[in-house]
Write an enzyme that holds these catalytic residues in place. Structure first.
Site, PDB file in Angstrom:
ATOM      1  N   TYR A  93       0.872  -1.177   0.000  1.00 51.70           N
ATOM      2  CA  TYR A  93       0.000   0.000   0.000  1.00 51.70           C
ATOM      3  C   TYR A  93       0.912   1.231   0.000  1.00 51.70           C
ATOM      4  O   TYR A  93       2.083   1.129  -0.346  1.00 51.70           O
ATOM      5  CB  TYR A  93      -0.908  -0.124   1.248  1.00 51.70           C
ATOM      6  CG  TYR A  93      -2.041   0.847   1.333  1.00 51.70           C
ATOM      7  CD1 TYR A  93      -2.898   1.039   0.254  1.00 51.70           C
ATOM      8  CD2 TYR A  93      -2.281   1.573   2.503  1.00 51.70           C
ATOM      9  CE1 TYR A  93      -3.959   1.941   0.340  1.00 51.70           C
ATOM     10  CE2 TYR A  93      -3.344   2.460   2.593  1.00 51.70           C
ATOM     11  CZ  TYR A  93      -4.172   2.638   1.502  1.00 51.70           C
ATOM     12  OH  TYR A  93      -5.210   3.531   1.597  1.00 51.70           O
ATOM     13  N   ARG A 146      -5.434  10.409 -10.875  1.00 51.56           N
ATOM     14  CA  ARG A 146      -4.874  11.091  -9.691  1.00 51.56           C
ATOM     15  C   ARG A 146      -4.435  10.008  -8.718  1.00 51.56           C
ATOM     16  O   ARG A 146      -5.117   9.710  -7.759  1.00 51.56           O
ATOM     17  CB  ARG A 146      -5.920  12.031  -9.081  1.00 51.56           C
ATOM     18  CG  ARG A 146      -5.400  13.035  -8.104  1.00 51.56           C
ATOM     19  CD  ARG A 146      -5.003  12.420  -6.755  1.00 51.56           C
ATOM     20  NE  ARG A 146      -6.081  12.270  -5.827  1.00 51.56           N
ATOM     21  CZ  ARG A 146      -6.167  11.267  -4.928  1.00 51.56           C
ATOM     22  NH1 ARG A 146      -5.262  10.305  -4.860  1.00 51.56           N
ATOM     23  NH2 ARG A 146      -7.175  11.216  -4.103  1.00 51.56           N
ATOM     24  N   LYS A 164      -5.629  -1.790  -2.758  1.00 52.76           N
ATOM     25  CA  LYS A 164      -6.778  -1.527  -1.873  1.00 52.76           C
ATOM     26  C   LYS A 164      -7.553  -2.814  -1.622  1.00 52.76           C
ATOM     27  O   LYS A 164      -7.978  -3.084  -0.499  1.00 52.76           O
ATOM     28  CB  LYS A 164      -7.710  -0.492  -2.522  1.00 52.76           C
ATOM     29  CG  LYS A 164      -7.130   0.908  -2.579  1.00 52.76           C
ATOM     30  CD  LYS A 164      -7.687   1.822  -1.498  1.00 52.76           C
ATOM     31  CE  LYS A 164      -6.899   3.117  -1.456  1.00 52.76           C
ATOM     32  NZ  LYS A 164      -7.301   4.047  -0.415  1.00 52.76           N
ATOM     33  N   GLU A 235     -11.888   5.077  -6.943  1.00 47.59           N
ATOM     34  CA  GLU A 235     -10.615   5.379  -6.287  1.00 47.59           C
ATOM     35  C   GLU A 235      -9.705   6.203  -7.193  1.00 47.59           C
ATOM     36  O   GLU A 235      -9.506   5.855  -8.366  1.00 47.59           O
ATOM     37  CB  GLU A 235      -9.903   4.054  -5.940  1.00 47.59           C
ATOM     38  CG  GLU A 235      -8.649   4.219  -5.122  1.00 47.59           C
ATOM     39  CD  GLU A 235      -8.924   4.658  -3.683  1.00 47.59           C
ATOM     40  OE1 GLU A 235      -9.866   4.153  -3.065  1.00 47.59           O
ATOM     41  OE2 GLU A 235      -8.186   5.524  -3.187  1.00 47.59           O
ATOM     42  N   ASP A 236      -9.145   7.255  -6.633  1.00 48.39           N
ATOM     43  CA  ASP A 236      -8.103   8.039  -7.304  1.00 48.39           C
ATOM     44  C   ASP A 236      -8.507   8.579  -8.674  1.00 48.39           C
ATOM     45  O   ASP A 236      -7.736   8.534  -9.641  1.00 48.39           O
ATOM     46  CB  ASP A 236      -6.786   7.255  -7.343  1.00 48.39           C
ATOM     47  CG  ASP A 236      -6.129   7.191  -5.948  1.00 48.39           C
ATOM     48  OD1 ASP A 236      -6.750   7.682  -4.971  1.00 48.39           O
ATOM     49  OD2 ASP A 236      -5.016   6.663  -5.828  1.00 48.39           O
ATOM     50  N   ASP A 258     -13.873   6.484  -2.084  1.00 56.01           N
ATOM     51  CA  ASP A 258     -13.021   6.333  -0.909  1.00 56.01           C
ATOM     52  C   ASP A 258     -12.237   7.614  -0.605  1.00 56.01           C
ATOM     53  O   ASP A 258     -12.050   7.975   0.557  1.00 56.01           O
ATOM     54  CB  ASP A 258     -12.077   5.180  -1.233  1.00 56.01           C
ATOM     55  CG  ASP A 258     -11.119   4.878  -0.126  1.00 56.01           C
ATOM     56  OD1 ASP A 258     -11.559   4.890   1.025  1.00 56.01           O
ATOM     57  OD2 ASP A 258      -9.953   4.608  -0.429  1.00 56.01           O
ATOM     58  N   ASP A 259     -11.771   8.304  -1.640  1.00 55.89           N
ATOM     59  CA  ASP A 259     -10.947   9.507  -1.413  1.00 55.89           C
ATOM     60  C   ASP A 259     -11.778  10.634  -0.816  1.00 55.89           C
ATOM     61  O   ASP A 259     -11.256  11.462  -0.077  1.00 55.89           O
ATOM     62  CB  ASP A 259     -10.313   9.967  -2.730  1.00 55.89           C
ATOM     63  CG  ASP A 259      -9.383   8.912  -3.264  1.00 55.89           C
ATOM     64  OD1 ASP A 259      -8.404   8.603  -2.586  1.00 55.89           O
ATOM     65  OD2 ASP A 259      -9.667   8.363  -4.346  1.00 55.89           O
ATOM     66  N   ASN A 408      -0.274  11.610   0.366  1.00 54.80           N
ATOM     67  CA  ASN A 408       0.501  10.409   0.070  1.00 54.80           C
ATOM     68  C   ASN A 408       1.161  10.544  -1.302  1.00 54.80           C
ATOM     69  O   ASN A 408       0.679  11.312  -2.131  1.00 54.80           O
ATOM     70  CB  ASN A 408      -0.432   9.188   0.046  1.00 54.80           C
ATOM     71  CG  ASN A 408      -1.094   8.962   1.394  1.00 54.80           C
ATOM     72  OD1 ASN A 408      -0.455   9.002   2.423  1.00 54.80           O
ATOM     73  ND2 ASN A 408      -2.390   8.729   1.378  1.00 54.80           N
TER      74      ASN A 408
HETATM   75  N1  LIG Z   1      -4.570   9.984   4.042  1.00 53.81           N
HETATM   76  C1  LIG Z   1      -5.538   9.567   3.269  1.00 53.81           C
HETATM   77  O1  LIG Z   1      -6.311   8.652   3.628  1.00 53.81           O
HETATM   78  C2  LIG Z   1      -5.765  10.193   1.934  1.00 53.81           C
HETATM   79  C3  LIG Z   1      -4.865  11.070   1.389  1.00 53.81           C
HETATM   80  N2  LIG Z   1      -5.115  11.631   0.166  1.00 53.81           N
HETATM   81  C4  LIG Z   1      -4.082  12.486  -0.397  1.00 53.81           C
HETATM   82  O2  LIG Z   1      -4.583  13.798  -0.553  1.00 53.81           O
HETATM   83  C5  LIG Z   1      -3.921  14.439  -1.611  1.00 53.81           C
HETATM   84  C6  LIG Z   1      -4.944  15.228  -2.408  1.00 53.81           C
HETATM   85  O3  LIG Z   1      -5.938  14.409  -2.961  1.00 53.81           O
HETATM   86  P1  LIG Z   1      -7.159  15.049  -3.792  1.00 53.81           P
HETATM   87  O4  LIG Z   1      -7.918  16.011  -2.984  1.00 53.81           O
HETATM   88  O5  LIG Z   1      -7.936  13.944  -4.391  1.00 53.81           O
HETATM   89  O6  LIG Z   1      -6.344  15.769  -4.947  1.00 53.81           O
HETATM   90  P2  LIG Z   1      -6.581  17.135  -5.701  1.00 53.81           P
HETATM   91  O7  LIG Z   1      -5.590  17.212  -6.781  1.00 53.81           O
HETATM   92  O8  LIG Z   1      -8.029  17.234  -6.049  1.00 53.81           O
HETATM   93  O9  LIG Z   1      -6.295  18.229  -4.589  1.00 53.81           O
HETATM   94  C7  LIG Z   1      -5.099  18.839  -4.338  1.00 53.81           C
HETATM   95  C8  LIG Z   1      -5.406  20.199  -3.734  1.00 53.81           C
HETATM   96  O10 LIG Z   1      -4.188  20.777  -3.298  1.00 53.81           O
HETATM   97  C9  LIG Z   1      -4.041  22.050  -3.875  1.00 53.81           C
HETATM   98  N3  LIG Z   1      -2.642  22.369  -4.120  1.00 53.81           N
HETATM   99  C10 LIG Z   1      -1.782  21.834  -5.012  1.00 53.81           C
HETATM  100  N4  LIG Z   1      -0.586  22.442  -4.953  1.00 53.81           N
HETATM  101  C11 LIG Z   1      -0.697  23.397  -4.006  1.00 53.81           C
HETATM  102  C12 LIG Z   1       0.183  24.380  -3.491  1.00 53.81           C
HETATM  103  N5  LIG Z   1       1.423  24.493  -3.943  1.00 53.81           N
HETATM  104  N6  LIG Z   1      -0.274  25.204  -2.512  1.00 53.81           N
HETATM  105  C13 LIG Z   1      -1.531  25.095  -2.050  1.00 53.81           C
HETATM  106  N7  LIG Z   1      -2.411  24.179  -2.499  1.00 53.81           N
HETATM  107  C14 LIG Z   1      -1.999  23.349  -3.461  1.00 53.81           C
HETATM  108  C15 LIG Z   1      -4.816  21.991  -5.177  1.00 53.81           C
HETATM  109  O11 LIG Z   1      -5.140  23.320  -5.572  1.00 53.81           O
HETATM  110  P3  LIG Z   1      -5.664  23.676  -7.054  1.00 53.81           P
HETATM  111  O12 LIG Z   1      -7.049  23.075  -7.130  1.00 53.81           O
HETATM  112  O13 LIG Z   1      -5.643  25.143  -7.058  1.00 53.81           O
HETATM  113  O14 LIG Z   1      -4.708  23.009  -8.002  1.00 53.81           O
HETATM  114  C16 LIG Z   1      -6.018  21.175  -4.732  1.00 53.81           C
HETATM  115  O15 LIG Z   1      -6.953  21.990  -4.084  1.00 53.81           O
HETATM  116  C17 LIG Z   1      -3.165  13.329  -2.354  1.00 53.81           C
HETATM  117  O16 LIG Z   1      -1.778  13.429  -2.041  1.00 53.81           O
HETATM  118  C18 LIG Z   1      -3.692  12.037  -1.780  1.00 53.81           C
HETATM  119  O17 LIG Z   1      -2.700  11.045  -1.708  1.00 53.81           O
HETATM  120  C19 LIG Z   1      -6.256  11.400  -0.529  1.00 53.81           C
HETATM  121  C20 LIG Z   1      -7.180  10.513  -0.042  1.00 53.81           C
HETATM  122  C21 LIG Z   1      -6.964   9.805   1.196  1.00 53.81           C
HETATM  123  C1  LIG Z   2      -5.019   6.836   0.697  1.00 50.28           C
HETATM  124  C2  LIG Z   2      -5.598   7.259  -0.553  1.00 50.28           C
HETATM  125  O1  LIG Z   2      -6.668   6.801  -0.924  1.00 50.28           O
HETATM  126  C3  LIG Z   2      -4.912   8.230  -1.369  1.00 50.28           C
HETATM  127  O2  LIG Z   2      -3.879   8.758  -0.965  1.00 50.28           O
HETATM  128  O3  LIG Z   2      -5.408   8.491  -2.469  1.00 50.28           O
HETATM  129 MG   LIG Z   3      -7.009   7.174  -2.981  1.00 48.48          MG
END
Ligand SMILES: NC(=O)C1=CN([C@@H]2O[C@H](COP(=O)(O)OP(=O)(O)OC[C@H]3O[C@@H](n4cnc5c(N)ncnc54)[C@H](OP(=O)(O)O)[C@@H]3O)[C@@H](O)[C@H]2O)C=CC1
Ligand SMILES: CC(=O)C(=O)O
Ligand SMILES: [Mg+2]
Length: 552
Positions: A93, A146, A164, A235-236, A258-259, A408
């Site tokens: 993972y 993503r 997953k 997912e993603d 899930d995200d 991540n």
């Molecule tokens: N711990 C967990 O269980 C999980 C963790 N995650 C992690 O969360 C992260 C984001 O996922 P997700 O929301 O789907 O992805 P997105 O790409 O939708 O979101 C990323 C966000 O971060 C912003 N961003 C990017 N670069 C910058 C910067 N330099 N300064 C400020 N903001 C910034 C983007 O802004 P803009 O829209 O303006 O580009 C956007 O709002 C991933 O790394 C994923 O691995 C996700 C799901 C579960």
């Molecule tokens: C954990 C997870 O689902 C992610 O980072 O996208």
């Molecule tokens: Mg995910």
């Protein structure tokens, strides 16, 4: 020339027992000669494969070894993982699965899961009928756009559904042959993948717009026809697709993202644990986010529901969120925001005297300076974005700052726990998206919780399978979050971790599954039964890796 059944039983990972086949089974399936004469127990096999695993000297090789074992003998694979869960979870993972997706075309060995590529869009039903086992409880599907925080991996994204679903089995106990990983290969915009001669996916730029959504519709219709009872987990997917897909299908089938929802539930669970330690109720928290994508907005939505439950009005609750994306703080004068993001804008009139960049943006450092933030959450994909000055500023204004760098894989984590504890003199309450070792601070060993949706999705899968639910409602996810929060070690010991250790994840999954099943009954999406009966069904549904009789 096709293989006869005797050969299949050792080449099918769902039935293979390798050297553990008994004399009777060897007689029955004609296996004598194909196997060495000594008959091993499962424990002996585990010892042997663990020795082989330990001989690997880098993480990617460990991942490849484990995947090969999974494709050879699933009981042995899951038993090995179960006995070494903390050591091996990061290999199957996050973080190592990220590297496996990037190198998918180079480490590809045997088929697992389904590739549904856009050019085959009129034969999705027949592709689904090629699945290796007829009955499926859970599908995890991605389009690879993503992947964690490392972007578009095209068909290589299949590594994520495979990873997953391994955890659905390991933790939730969904039988391995009843899981199906799928990649919707709609092309890739990743130039490196497109120019790689070994890339195994469809060499084409991503399909977008209406054609993309029509393809998703074709896929969903085919799934409904072939596997009407299956739980379909998205997912993603990139944010512009993730939310519309969820909204389109959430009320029509057994499905969740899930995200968005799993992440929201685990983050709420961790925050509940943290709030218990700080002694300051949820309604007194100020919550700052770096990142305003689908994961962050999902977390907002569940935290907002919890704030309202904690007696804040809807308007007051919304004002507790300070969301920062690439263009700075979300405020009411911004015209680039989606309807989901607009819920969380701050009134720009109140920000008139705040420092701004030349383009009028307000960055994270300025938000932390102006607001008495108590909780800081990172879902931005920006490694190292929680810098020392930002954290010192926050920690100067709050006794126990709650800091959750959740992006991540590890390279994208907004900060590492050791730094966070150093910059806050050991006061920060920390949980991270990818795993970190405990931190030793002034002679005290501080465990670092992994705030990852892995605490939620396998348990939700177990809950819907055991309760035969027909929908996954937000209420069910919130019930999962509450049940997880109740298991926070920090509630009993303020020095404890915000979330349970991985060694307890299977038993916590049963408690969450029960809560999910009870809420499904309340919501009317599953037949009524008693809590005792539900608990018995949850227990019976959670498969344990043990050899059983071979099915003919
Ligand atoms: N711990 C967990 O269980 C999980 C963790 N995650 C992690 O969360 C992260 C984001 O996922 P997700 O929301 O789907 O992805 P997105 O790409 O939708 O979101 C990323 C966000 O971060 C912003 N961003 C990017 N670069 C910058 C910067 N330099 N300064 C400020 N903001 C910034 C983007 O802004 P803009 O829209 O303006 O580009 C956007 O709002 C991933 O790394 C994923 O691995 C996700 C799901 C579960
Ligand atoms: C954990 C997870 O689902 C992610 O980072 O996208
Ligand atoms: Mg995910």
């Amino acid at each position: 020339m096709g293989h006869s059944f005797p050969f299949r039983v050792i080449s099918d990972p769902a039935f293979n027992k390798g050297t553990a086949f008994s004399i009777e089974e060897r007689d029955r399936y004609g296996l004598h000669g194909l196997l060495p004469p000594h008959i091993e127990s499962l424990d002996e096999q585990v010892q042997r494969v663990y020795e082989a695993y330990q001989r690997k000297d880098d993480d990617l090789e460990r991942h490849i070894y484990l995947r090969a074992l999974q494709d050879t003998n699933e009981v042995l694979f899951y038993r090995l993982l179960l006995e070494h869960i903390e050591e091996m979870l990061p290999m199957v993972y996050t973080p190592v699965v990220g590297q496996a997706c990037q190198l998918f075309s180079h480490i590809y060995r045997r088929p697992r899961g389904l590739f549904i590529s856009y050019p085959m869009r009129d034969s999705i039903g027949s592709l689904l009928r090629s699945r290796p086992y007829p009955d499926v409880d859970v599908i995890v599907v991605t389009d690879g756009e993503r992947i964690l925080g490392i972007g578009d991996q095209g068909a290589g994204g299949l590594g994520i559904p495979i990873g997953k679903l391994s955890l659905y089995t390991l933790i939730g106990g969904i039988r391995p042959e009843r899981t199906l990983p799928i990649v919707l290969d709609v092309g890739t915009n990743n130039a490196e993948r497109l120019k790689d001669p070994e890339y195994v996916g469809w060499r084409h730029e991503r399909i977008s717009g209406q054609a993309y959504f029509d393809f998703i519709d074709q896929f969903v219709k085919a799934v409904q026809q072939e596997l009407p009872q299956v739980c379909l987990q998205w997912e993603d997917f990139a944010t512009p697709h993730a939310r519309p897909i969820l909204e389109r299908y959430a009320n029509k089938l057994l499905t969740f993202n899930d995200d968005i929802q799993g992440t929201a539930a685990v983050a709420l669970g961790a925050v509940m644990g943290a709030v218990g330690v700080t002694g300051k109720p949820l309604r007194e928290q100020q919550i700052v986010f770096l990142g305003a994508g689908s994961a962050a907005v999902g977390v907002d939505d569940y935290l907002r529901a919890a704030l309202v439950q904690d007696r804040l009005s809807e308007v007051e609750a919304r004002q507790r969120f300070w969301m920062v994306d690439k263009d700075g703080l979300l405020h009411s004068d911004r015209h680039d925001l989606s309807p989901e993001q607009q819920v969380y804008v701050q009134d720009s009139a109140k920000l008139a005297n705040w420092p701004k960049t030349a383009h009028g943006a307000i960055g994270l450092a300025d938000v932390i300076q102006q607001v008495n933030a108590t909780i800081l959450i990172g879902l931005s994909t920006v490694g190292g974005a929680f810098t020392e000055p930002i954290i010192r500023e926050m920690a100067g204004k709050v006794d126990r700052p709650v800091i959750l760098p959740l992006s991540n894989p590890t390279s994208r984590s907004e900060a590492c726990p050791e730094d966070l504890l150093r910059w806050t003199n050991g006061r920060a309450l920390v949980a991270t998206g990818s795993p970190y070792a405990p931190v030793v601070w002034e002679g005290r060993t501080i465990p670092i919780a992994q705030c990852n949706n892995v605490f939620i999705f396998p348990a939700v899968g177990l809950g819907v399978v055991a309760s035969k639910a027909t929908r996954v409602t937000d209420g069910m996810m919130l019930a999962a979050a509450r049940a997880l929060g109740e298991h926070s070690p920090a509630l009993k010991d303020p020095a404890g971790s915000l979330l349970p250790p991985l060694s307890e994840v299977r038993s916590v999954a049963r408690a969450i599954a029960e809560a999910v099943g009870m809420e499904a009954q309340r919501a009317g999406v599953t037949p009524l039964t008693t809590r005792t009966e539900l608990a018995a069904r949850v227990q019976a549904s959670q498969w344990l890796p043990e050899y059983g009789p071979v099915a003919d």
